[in-house]
Design an enzyme around this catalytic site. Structure first.
Site, PDB file in Angstrom:
ATOM      1  N   SER A  44       3.955   2.084   8.581  1.00 49.54           N
ATOM      2  CA  SER A  44       4.085   1.254   7.308  1.00 49.54           C
ATOM      3  C   SER A  44       5.034   1.336   6.671  1.00 49.54           C
ATOM      4  O   SER A  44       5.831   1.443   6.133  1.00 49.54           O
ATOM      5  CB  SER A  44       2.673   1.532   6.272  1.00 49.54           C
ATOM      6  OG  SER A  44       1.139   2.208   6.812  1.00 49.54           O
ATOM      7  N   HIS A  86       0.869  -1.065   0.050  1.00 45.57           N
ATOM      8  CA  HIS A  86       0.085   0.210  -0.201  1.00 45.57           C
ATOM      9  C   HIS A  86       0.730   1.288  -0.179  1.00 45.57           C
ATOM     10  O   HIS A  86       0.958   2.783  -0.538  1.00 45.57           O
ATOM     11  CB  HIS A  86      -1.107   0.029   1.648  1.00 45.57           C
ATOM     12  CG  HIS A  86      -0.771   0.158   2.468  1.00 45.57           C
ATOM     13  ND1 HIS A  86      -0.022  -1.289   3.136  1.00 45.57           N
ATOM     14  CD2 HIS A  86       0.020   1.242   3.211  1.00 45.57           C
ATOM     15  CE1 HIS A  86      -0.040  -0.691   4.752  1.00 45.57           C
ATOM     16  NE2 HIS A  86       0.376   0.841   4.239  1.00 45.57           N
ATOM     17  N   ASP A 132       1.180  -7.651   2.506  1.00 47.94           N
ATOM     18  CA  ASP A 132       0.874  -6.519   1.812  1.00 47.94           C
ATOM     19  C   ASP A 132       2.870  -6.080   1.575  1.00 47.94           C
ATOM     20  O   ASP A 132       2.859  -5.235   2.986  1.00 47.94           O
ATOM     21  CB  ASP A 132       0.909  -5.253   2.806  1.00 47.94           C
ATOM     22  CG  ASP A 132       0.433  -3.711   2.569  1.00 47.94           C
ATOM     23  OD1 ASP A 132       0.528  -3.569   1.760  1.00 47.94           O
ATOM     24  OD2 ASP A 132      -0.301  -2.966   3.608  1.00 47.94           O
TER      25      ASP A 132
END
Length: 722
Positions: free
Chosen positions: A645, A83, A219
């Site tokens: 992230s 992402h 991810d």
């Protein structure tokens, strides 16, 4: 200026309690190092941060200013979240070559794809410059004068502090203005896409599973840093070569078990851990409900069109994910703050702090802090609400309004700086808008506009609305704007911007889309912004003094860490499950079986590639399985937030074991209040990453770059098994 900051006092906390924290890596020696050692760490503080020798910090760059990444080979191979690289993957995608749908794998350096504007920034050195920044600042000054002097001192310190010519000095504030740190950084600007799994792996579960545990998402995405022939930052060039890092992370194949030590290194964006209770009440009762309602409406419309049209699905994939991410986070945050009784806990802590103030005879210095907070937050609440509606409607969720606001700024440039500045800004805007309109649908945006403009007229207090909004017919306004405004496609907006400044301004003033934006912006900047900014400045001054009270009056062993501010931080903890509700306990590790249990053929969130199904059915996991099972994700007690992230999850020995990408829904309130019972970060197991790269993609060229180790088994290296 920030509006919200959270009170999180530890007036009586055991030294080795797991209570969260985002710590400055240059200041780990002492309490933090001792606590990490007690949790099982085998490294030293200098292994994590060292100016003179290679250390973990040299393998953890800030990815494109918003996420974290880690270097995993001596050829500058960079790992981050899918992402985090989503917009780059999308930008290289088309209906013919849909890398979002099919994935992308470069089997050689020549196949790696450049990404203009993408950066990777390393920290070279961190230095405390508080004395220099606060020189000449006195208590007698007004808040505005204090800020002016501080800004002057920061500019001077940045200018005079030593660095290499290719490096940059940056100063950031900590503890709400009680400490200032200088960061010497170097930023690499040639970052190329190397590999990405299809969204059915990298985004498996999509928005339904976002912020949720159990999770089964791969991810991750791979990039590579390129440098000039001297191994220094350089703009993209075919002559650039893969970057040779000072340090890269070895990768452990041993996996994780409950209570294993975990260290997450990264660039957490923003937390507000020291807010007073009244501010938390506003988050729960006023701010979050407004934000959620606006995004509810926008997301429902976008989702409807994305499900019906593959082209719109590609155009809106990244935008939808961005909007949905915080929409769901705010919902979980409100739930967690309410469930954990954060407001009640803060009120009790405020009573304890007041007792300490009185006991230490600090009433004159700190005695009025809490009453002033009460007064200022009560006064600012309607302005805060109006501000949130403006930001969410004009700047974040309606693309025509956002384009119109850029035109509004262009007009301001002309009126304040003249024709030359106008021309420069206009030329840049024309170029930038071309990229924006590539992913624009008039049909989708029109419906979003109508829904959100109606919410705006209903939700904003009448005193803050433009006069034309007081008896608004949202449907009629929408039809007029989207039938007659130049903002509905790139060709017409480009034509509108042709001519000299006077001509462009005249055309703007006659455009119905611009008229709406100008009325909304004028009302906001005349009726909302000045009062909000004045009150927020006063709150910021109070917050600085409040933080000073906490630092002075808390016990010596209190774990008071600075709020996140997108600077490099260490957070440590352990692999651990949790119990979100009565009779429910979540194990800390998920497996590929869970992917197949969620599998829904053809569903855009839960579809599974056939090849992954085949590998699962054959149990063809290579060297990456454990007891015949393929681990996918795991959770830990590390205190993380947005910006973490892509952060590496590192074991006790300094090896990579996972890749941080999310938090559990019940613990998203950790930006305001960390609850050790509920706060869990979610990580991709590094073995799942390797399995996908190797067995699914067949990108053995990438596997061959890596240093694979077995720290639990006492082996130094692991050769790839064919």
């Amino acid at each position: 200026m920030k509006l919200f900051r959270l009170l999180f006092i530890f007036l009586s906390v055991p030294l080795f309690a797991q209570q969260g924290g985002m710590w400055i890596p240059s200041l780990l020696e002492g309490m933090n190092e001792t606590e990490m050692t007690n949790l099982g760490m085998k490294m030293t503080a200098k292994d994590i941060y060292d100016v003179n020798n290679a250390s973990l910090k040299d393998a953890v760059p800030h990815f494109n200013g918003g996420c974290t990444s880690e270097v995993i080979s001596n050829k500058g191979l960079l790992l981050t979240n899918h992402h985090c690289g989503y917009s780059q993957i999308q930008s290289h995608s088309s209906l013919e070559n849909d890398y979002l749908e099919d994935g992308f794998w470069a089997m050689s350096l020549k196949e790696e794809l450049p990404n203009p504007g993408v950066t990777a920034t390393f920290i070279v050195k961190i230095e405390d410059v508080t004395t220099k920044v606060l020189a000449g600042v006195t208590a007698a000054m007004s808040e505005a004068d204090k800020q002016k002097k501080i800004e002057e001192n920061i500019a001077a310190t940045v200018q005079t502090s030593p660095k290499e010519t290719w490096q940059e000095n940056r100063i950031r504030t900590f503890y709400e203005g009680n400490q200032y740190m200088l960061f010497v950084v170097e930023t690499f600007k040639d970052i190329r896409l190397v590999g990405a799994p299809p969204s059915s792996i990298g985004k498996f579960g999509s928005d339904t599973d976002n912020w949720i545990w159990p999770r089964h998402t791969g991810d991750f995405a791979l990039f590579r840093i390129y440098a000039d022939k001297n191994n220094r930052p350089a703009a993209y060039s075919e002559d650039n070569v893969p970057y040779t890092p000072k340090h890269f992370l070895p990768i452990s194949l041993d996996g994780v078990a409950e209570n294993d030590f975990t260290l997450v290194f990264g660039y957490p964006g923003t937390t507000d851990e020291y807010l007073p209770s009244i501010a938390i009440e506003q988050v729960i009762n006023t701010v979050n409900p407004a934000r959620i309602a606006i995004r509810d409406a926008a997301l429902a419309i976008q989702d409807k069109y994305m499900r019906a049209d593959p082209q719109i699905k590609i155009q809106y994939a990244s935008k939808f994910a961005r909007i949905a991410n915080y929409w769901k986070k705010w919902k979980g945050e409100t739930l967690g703050l309410t469930k954990s009784n954060a407001v009640g806990i803060k009120k009790q802590q405020e009573k304890e702090l007041t007792a300490q103030i009185n006991k230490k005879g600090k009433q004159q210095e700190f005695g009025q802090l809490l009453p002033k907070f009460e007064a200022y937050y009560t006064e600012i609440e309607p302005y805060t609400l109006a501000r949130e509606y403006f930001l969410e409607t004009v700047l974040r969720n309606v693309e025509l309004l956002r384009t119109g606001y850029q035109m509004y700024q262009l007009k301001q440039v002309y009126e304040n700086r003249g024709a030359q500045s106008f021309d420069d800004r206009r030329n840049n805007l024309v170029e930038r808008l071309e990229g924006q309109y590539k992913d624009y649908s008039k049909q989708v945006d029109k419906e979003v506009f109508e829904a959100l403009i109606a919410l705006y007229a209903e939700g904003v207090q009448e005193q803050f609305l433009p006069a034309s909004f007081k008896n608004l017919n949202a449907q009629q306004l929408t039809n007029d704007v989207y039938s007659n405004s130049a903002f509905v496609d790139y060709a017409s907006v480009k034509k509108l911007l042709e001519g000299d400044a006077e001509e462009v301004i005249a055309k703007l003033n006659n455009d119905p889309g611009f008229k709406v934006v100008q009325e909304m912006a004028d009302a906001y900047f005349e009726k909302v912004a000045p009062k909000y900014e004045a009150l927020d400045l006063n709150i910021s001054g109070l917050q600085r003094d409040y933080m000073k009270a906490l630092l002075e009056l808390s016990p010596k062993d209190a774990r008071i860490f600075p709020n996140a501010n997108s600077t490099l931080r260490v957070t440590y903890g352990k692999v651990a499950g949790y119990s979100p509700a009565d009779a429910i306990y979540y194990e800390p590790v998920t497996h590929l079986e869970g992917v197949m249990q969620k599998y829904v053929p053809g569903d855009y969130e839960f579809d599974v590639p056939q090849k992954l199904i085949d590998l699962y059915e054959a149990k063809d996991y290579g060297q990456y399985a454990e007891n015949g099972k393929m681990a996918v994700n795991f959770i830990g007690t590390n205190h993380t937030t947005g910006g973490n992230s892509g952060s590496p999850a590192i074991d006790a020995h300094g090896n990579l074991i996972g890749l941080n990408f999310d938090r559990v829904w019940e613990g998203t309130m950790s930006d305001f209040y960390y609850d050790p019972a509920l706060s869990r970060n979610i990580m991709v197991d590094i073995r799942y990453v390797l399995f996908i790269v190797d067995k699914y993609a067949g990108a053995t060229n990438l596997i061959d770059e890596l240093k694979l180790v077995h720290p639990k088994k006492g082996k130094k290296n692991s050769k790839k098994k064919k």
